[in-house]
Design a protein around this motif. Structure first.
Motif, short mmCIF file in Angstrom:
data_model
loop_
_atom_site.label_atom_id
_atom_site.label_comp_id
_atom_site.label_asym_id
_atom_site.label_seq_id
_atom_site.Cartn_x
_atom_site.Cartn_y
_atom_site.Cartn_z
N CYS A 53 39.24 -32.56 -13.99
CA CYS A 53 37.54 -32.16 -14.74
C CYS A 53 36.40 -33.94 -15.29
O CYS A 53 35.94 -33.66 -14.96
N THR A 66 35.72 -31.32 -21.45
CA THR A 66 36.57 -30.70 -20.50
C THR A 66 37.44 -30.44 -21.44
O THR A 66 38.03 -31.17 -22.04
N GLY A 95 34.66 -26.87 -16.54
CA GLY A 95 36.19 -26.13 -15.89
C GLY A 95 36.89 -24.93 -16.32
O GLY A 95 36.21 -24.74 -17.47
N PRO A 141 38.30 -28.32 -10.36
CA PRO A 141 37.82 -29.00 -11.17
C PRO A 141 36.12 -28.20 -10.42
O PRO A 141 36.35 -28.09 -9.64
#
Lengths: 141, 319
Positions: A25, A59, A87, A120
């Protein structure tokens, strides 16, 4: 129109926090800054310091170990502040969902405004999430 | 009296400088973005022209955090002093004619003094934050001053020798009356001044005090809200100051065809400063960051000897 609200919508500065993901991500977050996607078009700048930023790009899985640090960083941001969970891991824990050390989503720890799914997510999805956040801001709050 | 106050507030004064500062920030960001094959701010006003204003208002409206450990008087004073000193320094630049709003014999030296004060305030801001990143950033800002200050002052002496005056307004007047721009006799000095001012502005090849990949945001790390808004505003003003100084000392300031007619001089000034800002942002897009030791030793090894060669050359030419 409210001038402060206008300013807030037009210049959301972001900063990036990796709670412990696989860097997939993070690469996509960085990809949204590159010439092809360029989120500076919407006035978003990547800042290093949480004190300067309005939006936290979160993330990775939120683990028990990172929890205290995450809360501390979140509290260092100046009001008004927003969080984008980017994500699957940040949304729900992803593939690590039932792991003993993993929270099932960042919203168990800090308030989250926008969720961007994907593992992602593509940069377009991140930009779409940012636009949704700005629309939410424009609608009220 | 009233006209003087209006002048101070509006036309060569604070409002005009505010607009100019925000405009040059936009120009800098857009030009850098185009160099990097990006677009830059697009959706705030026409082609993002209102982006700096939106940033400024947003920061003013944000929460202002003061960490417990900071040295409060200095921490509060730095952003205010930084922006006021930048505005004060800008009053010495001739914009609307060959005479600046404030001028006296020796104001070039006063100008270098103000620019040193700006660097020292950056150090104080970092030091008073008591954050480890801020402290290192502030120390680097002070260290950097040791590097660029001497070549910058030496580069400023060149035009002063040519015009036989230490006043910025007199130097501009000399260039306007003789029609010779000081850059013709000071090509080296011009380059040195551009490089040194890039360091003064903490722009990319010399952005060590706020190197975001190493130091979060350098000496500005702890500033938020109103204080950060004032800091950014001060840096925009400094960009105008740097471009204005180079324009006045080397490129003849508002001098050009028909500069005596009102409004024409300011248009020449505007064109020249725009070119200088574009040169500065071009260099910013071109280079990667130096290390602090490379920066300081490079300044002393290359810039100082070159500046001295420039002055010797001037003395030989002028006899």
């Amino acid at each position: 129109m409210d001038i402060i609200k206008w300013a807030r919508i037009k210049s959301p500065w972001v900063f990036h926090f990796n709670a412990g993901g696989c860097n997939g991500c993070d690469i996509e977050v960085l990809a949204s800054l590159i010439p092809r996607y360029d989120i500076e078009r919407f006035g978003m700048i990547l800042r290093g310091s949480p004190r300067h930023a309005d939006v936290m790009l979160l993330t990775g899985t939120v683990t028990r170990q990172i929890k205290d640090r995450l809360i501390r960083i979140y509290e260092q941001m100046a009001e008004p502040k927003f969080v984008m969970a980017i994500g699957s891991c940040a949304m729900s824990g992803g593939v690590f969902q039932n792991c003993y050390s993993v929270y099932e989503g960042a919203d168990k720890v800090i308030p989250v405004d926008v969720y961007v799914p994907g593992c992602p997510p593509r940069p377009q999805a991140i930009i779409d999430g940012a636009v949704k956040l700005l629309q939410k801001l424009a609608a009220g709050k | 009296m009233i006209i003087e106050i209006l002048k101070l507030l509006i036309i060569p004064g604070i409002f005009f400088l505010f607009t100019l500062a925000l405009f040059y920030q936009w120009l800098d960001r857009r030009f850098l973005a185009r160099l990097q094959n990006r677009r830059g701010p697009m959706h705030t006003g026409s082609h993002g022209t209102l982006q700096p204003l939106a940033d400024f208002i947003k920061l003013l409206a944000k929460e202002d955090i003061e960490p417990e450990a900071v040295d409060k008087p200095v921490f509060r004073g730095v952003p205010i002093l930084l922006s006021t000193i930048s505005i004060t320094a800008l009053f010495f630049i001739p914009i609307w004619g060959v005479k600046a709003f404030v001028h006296f014999e020796g104001d070039l030296i006063f100008m270098t003094f103000l620019m040193t004060l700006i660097a020292i305030l950056a150090f104080l801001g970092g030091w008073s934050s008591t954050n480890r990143f801020s402290t290192i950033g502030g120390l680097r800002a002070a260290m950097q001053t040791l590097g660029y200050e001497v070549p910058l002052s030496l580069a400023f002496i060149g035009p002063a020798i040519v015009a036989k005056s230490l006043s910025i307004s007199k130097i501009v007047e000399w260039q306007a009356s003789t029609g010779i721009w000081a850059i013709i006799l000071n090509p080296l000095g011009f380059g040195i001044a551009i490089i040194a001012l890039l360091a003064e502005l903490e722009k990319v090849p010399f952005d060590l005090p706020e190197a975001e990949t190493e130091l979060v945001a350098g000496w500005q790390t702890e500033f938020s809200g109103r204080k950060l808004a004032l800091l950014r505003f001060a840096f925009d003003l400094e960009l105008v100051l740097a471009a204005g100084l180079i324009t006045s000392l080397f490129l003849g300031g508002p001098a050009g065809p028909f500069y005596n007619i009102p409004w024409v001089g300011v248009i020449w000034f505007f064109i020249k400063t725009t070119i200088v800002v574009l040169i500065l942002s071009n260099l910013r897009g071109l280079f990667a960051r130096f290390r602090i030791d490379q920066m300081v030793s490079g300044c002393w090894k290359y810039l100082v000897p070159l500046a001295i060669i420039q002055i010797i050359f001037l003395q030989l030419v002028l006899g």
